[in-house]
Design a protein around this motif. Structure first.
Motif, PDB file in Angstrom:
ATOM      1  N   CYS A  29       0.853  -1.185   0.000  1.00 20.40           N
ATOM      2  CA  CYS A  29       0.000   0.000   0.000  1.00 20.40           C
ATOM      3  C   CYS A  29       0.890   1.236   0.000  1.00 20.40           C
ATOM      4  O   CYS A  29       1.635   1.461   0.960  1.00 20.40           O
ATOM      5  N   GLU A 155     -11.013   2.200   6.690  1.00 20.54           N
ATOM      6  CA  GLU A 155      -9.687   1.799   7.173  1.00 20.54           C
ATOM      7  C   GLU A 155      -9.599   0.285   7.336  1.00 20.54           C
ATOM      8  O   GLU A 155      -8.641  -0.351   6.880  1.00 20.54           O
ATOM      9  N   LYS A 156     -10.593  -0.299   7.979  1.00 19.81           N
ATOM     10  CA  LYS A 156     -10.597  -1.753   8.173  1.00 19.81           C
ATOM     11  C   LYS A 156     -10.671  -2.486   6.840  1.00 19.81           C
ATOM     12  O   LYS A 156     -10.021  -3.519   6.644  1.00 19.81           O
ATOM     13  N   THR A 159      -7.148  -2.202   5.121  1.00 17.14           N
ATOM     14  CA  THR A 159      -6.071  -2.952   5.777  1.00 17.14           C
ATOM     15  C   THR A 159      -6.119  -4.433   5.413  1.00 17.14           C
ATOM     16  O   THR A 159      -5.123  -5.140   5.553  1.00 17.14           O
ATOM     17  N   LYS A 160      -7.257  -4.885   4.912  1.00 16.81           N
ATOM     18  CA  LYS A 160      -7.381  -6.275   4.459  1.00 16.81           C
ATOM     19  C   LYS A 160      -7.112  -6.414   2.967  1.00 16.81           C
ATOM     20  O   LYS A 160      -7.161  -7.521   2.435  1.00 16.81           O
ATOM     21  N   TRP A 161      -6.837  -5.294   2.297  1.00 14.50           N
ATOM     22  CA  TRP A 161      -6.621  -5.315   0.852  1.00 14.50           C
ATOM     23  C   TRP A 161      -5.352  -6.095   0.521  1.00 14.50           C
ATOM     24  O   TRP A 161      -4.282  -5.794   1.035  1.00 14.50           O
ATOM     25  N   ARG A 177      -2.094   4.519   9.106  1.00 20.52           N
ATOM     26  CA  ARG A 177      -2.627   3.206   9.452  1.00 20.52           C
ATOM     27  C   ARG A 177      -2.800   2.284   8.252  1.00 20.52           C
ATOM     28  O   ARG A 177      -2.919   1.078   8.421  1.00 20.52           O
ATOM     29  N   ILE A 178      -2.801   2.849   7.040  1.00 21.00           N
ATOM     30  CA  ILE A 178      -3.084   2.043   5.861  1.00 21.00           C
ATOM     31  C   ILE A 178      -1.823   1.630   5.101  1.00 21.00           C
ATOM     32  O   ILE A 178      -1.678   0.478   4.680  1.00 21.00           O
ATOM     33  N   THR A 179      -0.900   2.566   4.912  1.00 24.69           N
ATOM     34  CA  THR A 179       0.213   2.339   3.993  1.00 24.69           C
ATOM     35  C   THR A 179       1.439   1.713   4.654  1.00 24.69           C
ATOM     36  O   THR A 179       1.658   1.857   5.856  1.00 24.69           O
ATOM     37  N   ASN A 180       2.220   1.027   3.840  1.00 27.82           N
ATOM     38  CA  ASN A 180       3.502   0.505   4.309  1.00 27.82           C
ATOM     39  C   ASN A 180       4.669   1.012   3.469  1.00 27.82           C
ATOM     40  O   ASN A 180       5.822   0.692   3.729  1.00 27.82           O
ATOM     41  N   ASN A 196       6.027   3.248   6.584  1.00 28.41           N
ATOM     42  CA  ASN A 196       4.776   4.008   6.672  1.00 28.41           C
ATOM     43  C   ASN A 196       5.069   5.492   6.930  1.00 28.41           C
ATOM     44  O   ASN A 196       6.233   5.913   6.961  1.00 28.41           O
TER      45      ASN A 196
END
Length: 210
Positions: A29, A155-156, A159-161, A177-180, A196
């Motif tokens: 992400c 967001e939830k 995060t499972k994408w 909270r989403i990206t890495n 992140n």
């Protein structure tokens, strides 16, 4: 999956990109950040093939599917909400798009698009984008016009994408909270940080010091 190789783009006397290189891979992400006017939305449109580059190449794997949420979606104002959602999303299961619309507060599905506010049209576009089958999901300011409950739900969901995600947002907490991975767009260059948002800030300070 998709590789941006040495692309450059100049409008009049302003160079937006200067030999930019990015490789997007499944399961990651990417958060794209930069000052207003830096060219973030133009870069997204370039990746989509909507803007012609002046040099470099963009390599896409065969059959690559991209779903894109623009900042200003356009719809037929005289069409109904449900007809538009079904046509644009191309889903086989009507329940899937109806459930997504409900989560994003879109009801009265037989009403015309013209009855929706600007924020509701954005949420309609988000619902359509999220249910599309794709390998790369590109979201430009997805939290605009969402309430806290919807942002937490999104967001939830993201995060499972499990595929690739490219995200542009001014919501730094959401980005964190989403990206890495972080793509920093600055003065025509794009710098990739394999971390992140908060860790990117630390690394950027270190880079500036040296």
């Amino acid at each position: 999956m998709l590789t941006v190789s040495d692309i450059s783009l100049q409008f009049s006397d302003r160079k937006l990109f200067d030999e930019v290189n990015i490789k997007f891979t499944p399961g990651n992400c990417y958060g794209l950040i930069g000052a207003n006017g830096a060219g973030k939305s133009t870069l997204l449109k370039t990746i989509l093939g909507e803007v012609d580059i002046q040099s470099g190449e963009i390599f896409r794997k065969s059959g690559l599917k991209i779903a894109y949420l623009p900042q200003q979606p356009k719809f037929d104002e005289n069409a109904s909400i449900i007809d538009t959602a079904l046509k644009e999303s191309k889903v086989d299961n009507e329940y899937e798009i109806k459930a997504m619309l409900s989560k994003l507060g879109i009801d009265n599905l037989d009403s015309k698009i013209s009855t929706l506010s600007g924020g509701e049209k954005r949420r309609l576009a988000l619902a359509i984008t999220l249910v599309k089958q794709c390998d790369l999901l590109i979201l430009d300011e997805p939290t605009n016009h969402l309430d806290i409950w919807m942002i937490n739900w999104l967001e939830k969901y993201l995060t499972k994408w499990s595929k690739a995600l490219l995200l542009v947002t001014h919501d730094r907490y959401f980005l964190e909270r989403i990206t890495n991975k972080t793509l920093d767009m600055e003065l025509g260059n794009v710098y990739l940080y394999d971390v992140n948002y908060s860790n990117y800030l630390n690394l950027k300070v270190e880079r500036a010091e040296y």
